[in-house]
Enzyme design. Structure first.
Site, PDB file in Angstrom:
ATOM      1  N   ASN A  10       0.869  -1.173   0.000  1.00 58.67           N
ATOM      2  CA  ASN A  10       0.000   0.000   0.000  1.00 58.67           C
ATOM      3  C   ASN A  10       0.912   1.230   0.000  1.00 58.67           C
ATOM      4  O   ASN A  10       1.542   1.531   1.012  1.00 58.67           O
ATOM      5  CB  ASN A  10      -0.887  -0.036   1.256  1.00 58.67           C
ATOM      6  CG  ASN A  10      -1.703   1.233   1.421  1.00 58.67           C
ATOM      7  OD1 ASN A  10      -1.725   2.097   0.540  1.00 58.67           O
ATOM      8  ND2 ASN A  10      -2.365   1.360   2.560  1.00 58.67           N
ATOM      9  N   TRP A  11       0.989   1.896  -1.140  1.00 60.49           N
ATOM     10  CA  TRP A  11       1.937   3.012  -1.270  1.00 60.49           C
ATOM     11  C   TRP A  11       1.402   4.292  -0.620  1.00 60.49           C
ATOM     12  O   TRP A  11       2.101   5.299  -0.587  1.00 60.49           O
ATOM     13  CB  TRP A  11       2.259   3.256  -2.756  1.00 60.49           C
ATOM     14  CG  TRP A  11       2.957   2.118  -3.430  1.00 60.49           C
ATOM     15  CD1 TRP A  11       3.379   0.946  -2.837  1.00 60.49           C
ATOM     16  CD2 TRP A  11       3.340   2.020  -4.809  1.00 60.49           C
ATOM     17  NE1 TRP A  11       3.981   0.131  -3.775  1.00 60.49           N
ATOM     18  CE2 TRP A  11       3.971   0.766  -4.990  1.00 60.49           C
ATOM     19  CE3 TRP A  11       3.200   2.860  -5.921  1.00 60.49           C
ATOM     20  CZ2 TRP A  11       4.471   0.351  -6.230  1.00 60.49           C
ATOM     21  CZ3 TRP A  11       3.693   2.439  -7.154  1.00 60.49           C
ATOM     22  CH2 TRP A  11       4.319   1.202  -7.308  1.00 60.49           C
ATOM     23  N   HIS A  95      -9.428   0.963   5.376  1.00 56.39           N
ATOM     24  CA  HIS A  95      -8.094   1.143   5.959  1.00 56.39           C
ATOM     25  C   HIS A  95      -8.209   2.027   7.201  1.00 56.39           C
ATOM     26  O   HIS A  95      -9.037   2.930   7.251  1.00 56.39           O
ATOM     27  CB  HIS A  95      -7.143   1.781   4.943  1.00 56.39           C
ATOM     28  CG  HIS A  95      -5.724   1.734   5.417  1.00 56.39           C
ATOM     29  ND1 HIS A  95      -5.219   2.672   6.281  1.00 56.39           N
ATOM     30  CD2 HIS A  95      -4.734   0.838   5.191  1.00 56.39           C
ATOM     31  CE1 HIS A  95      -3.963   2.357   6.566  1.00 56.39           C
ATOM     32  NE2 HIS A  95      -3.642   1.251   5.919  1.00 56.39           N
ATOM     33  N   GLU A 167      -4.948  -5.058  10.632  1.00 55.92           N
ATOM     34  CA  GLU A 167      -3.927  -4.033  10.828  1.00 55.92           C
ATOM     35  C   GLU A 167      -4.182  -3.306  12.151  1.00 55.92           C
ATOM     36  O   GLU A 167      -4.986  -2.367  12.197  1.00 55.92           O
ATOM     37  CB  GLU A 167      -3.958  -3.020   9.684  1.00 55.92           C
ATOM     38  CG  GLU A 167      -3.689  -3.613   8.320  1.00 55.92           C
ATOM     39  CD  GLU A 167      -3.153  -2.573   7.338  1.00 55.92           C
ATOM     40  OE1 GLU A 167      -2.090  -2.825   6.761  1.00 55.92           O
ATOM     41  OE2 GLU A 167      -3.778  -1.511   7.174  1.00 55.92           O
ATOM     42  N   GLY A 234       3.016  -1.136   4.296  1.00 50.35           N
ATOM     43  CA  GLY A 234       3.035   0.292   3.994  1.00 50.35           C
ATOM     44  C   GLY A 234       4.453   0.764   3.705  1.00 50.35           C
ATOM     45  O   GLY A 234       4.977   0.601   2.602  1.00 50.35           O
ATOM     46  N   GLY A 235       5.105   1.312   4.716  1.00 54.42           N
ATOM     47  CA  GLY A 235       6.426   1.934   4.552  1.00 54.42           C
ATOM     48  C   GLY A 235       7.434   1.086   3.797  1.00 54.42           C
ATOM     49  O   GLY A 235       8.129   1.577   2.895  1.00 54.42           O
TER      50      GLY A 235
HETATM   51  P1  13P Z   1       3.240   0.242   7.709  1.00 59.04           P
HETATM   52  O1  13P Z   1       3.772  -1.000   7.054  1.00 59.04           O
HETATM   53  O2  13P Z   1       3.952   1.490   7.257  1.00 59.04           O
HETATM   54  O3  13P Z   1       3.160   0.111   9.195  1.00 59.04           O
HETATM   55  O4  13P Z   1       1.731   0.434   7.183  1.00 59.04           O
HETATM   56  C1  13P Z   1       0.840  -0.622   7.253  1.00 59.04           C
HETATM   57  C2  13P Z   1      -0.382  -0.264   6.501  1.00 59.04           C
HETATM   58  O5  13P Z   1      -1.158   0.580   6.931  1.00 59.04           O
HETATM   59  C3  13P Z   1      -0.627  -0.919   5.210  1.00 59.04           C
HETATM   60  O6  13P Z   1      -1.900  -0.667   4.758  1.00 59.04           O
END
Ligand code: 13P
Length: 249
Positions: A10-11, A95, A167, A234-235
């Protein structure tokens, strides 16, 4: 167990078109011998750029959100019809940033999910508790309730196009990951709810991703757990090297 692993990036609100194109090209190459299921979800603004670059590869094109209506006077929104036109295959709904920053509620998320299914998309439904809810011992109850509400009105056959992403809000972007044991416990409770509603076969087949500070260093231990079937990253999905390392754990 026949479930496959599904690793999604997820960018979020990152990357210009040129940066997104570079990342998509690199991932296409680096994941071509990957054995799991893959997805990237760029910003709306980069979908038209990224789509053709991953077309015909083993990486699906995802959108991070969708409007609740098909079309009309909805300034600033993007509809299922427009996403379909861009070649999007999967839509993420619910999300935590949509739930908590943009105040999206379960009923709205459910409406988006049903609209996306009606138009033939795969849907990733995100659920997860806040730190306060976890500390109050409410983590399971919150995730079960978000799952129930999110899937309201669906039949067992619809579940074939649904993925759930657990999440925990306190683990997103914080560097704190749920322990594999804690994550697995929530995944198991979600699977139990699905079993109760749709039968054991649907529950057994459901892919449940974990998201929240997934990194190359912790992915293996998470994926080793019985009920964890993938990751929503995410990151660490913003660089080809780290995402590929996760994707090929
Ligand atoms: P991170 O991997 O940056 O913690 O983000 C997770 C996320 O929200 C993916 O949708």
């Amino acid at each position: 167990m026949s479930r496959i692993y599904y690793i999604a990036g997820n960018w979020k609100m990152h990357k210009t078109r040129a940066e997104a194109a570079d990342l998509a090209r690199a991932l296409r190459t680096q994941l071509q011998d990957g054995v799991h299921k893959y997805l990237v979800a760029p910003s709306f603004s980069a979908l038209e750029t990224v789509g053709p670059l991953i077309s015909g590869s083993n990486i699906r094109l995802g959108a991070q959100n969708v409007a609740v209506e098909e079309q009309g006077a909805h300034t600033g929104e993007v509809s299922v019809l427009q996403l379909k036109d861009l070649g999007v295959q999967t839509i993420i709904v619910g999300h935590s940033e949509r739930r908590h920053v943009y105040k999206e509620e379960d009923a709205l998320i459910n409406k988006k999910l049903r609209l996306a299914l009606k138009h033939g998309f795969e849907v990733i439904l995100c659920v997860g508790e806040t730190l306060e809810e976890r500390e109050a011992g409410q983590a399971e109850v919150v995730c079960e309730s978000q799952t129930l509400w999110g899937l309201a009105g669906l039949g067992a056959t619809d579940l074939a196009n649904i993925v759930i992403a657990y999440e925990p809000v306190w683990a997103i972007g914080t560097g704190k990951t749920a322990t594999p044991e804690d994550a697995d416990a929530i995944h198991a409770s979600i699977r139990k709810v699905i079993g109760r509603l749709y039968g054991t076969s649907a529950a057994e087949q459901l892919i449940i991703q974990y998201g929240g500070s997934v990194k190359p260093e912790n992915v293996k231990a998470l994926m080793a757990k019985e009920n964890i079937d993938g990751a929503l990253v995410g990151g660490a999905s913003l660089k080809a090297e780290t995402f590929a390392a996760i994707a090929k754990f």
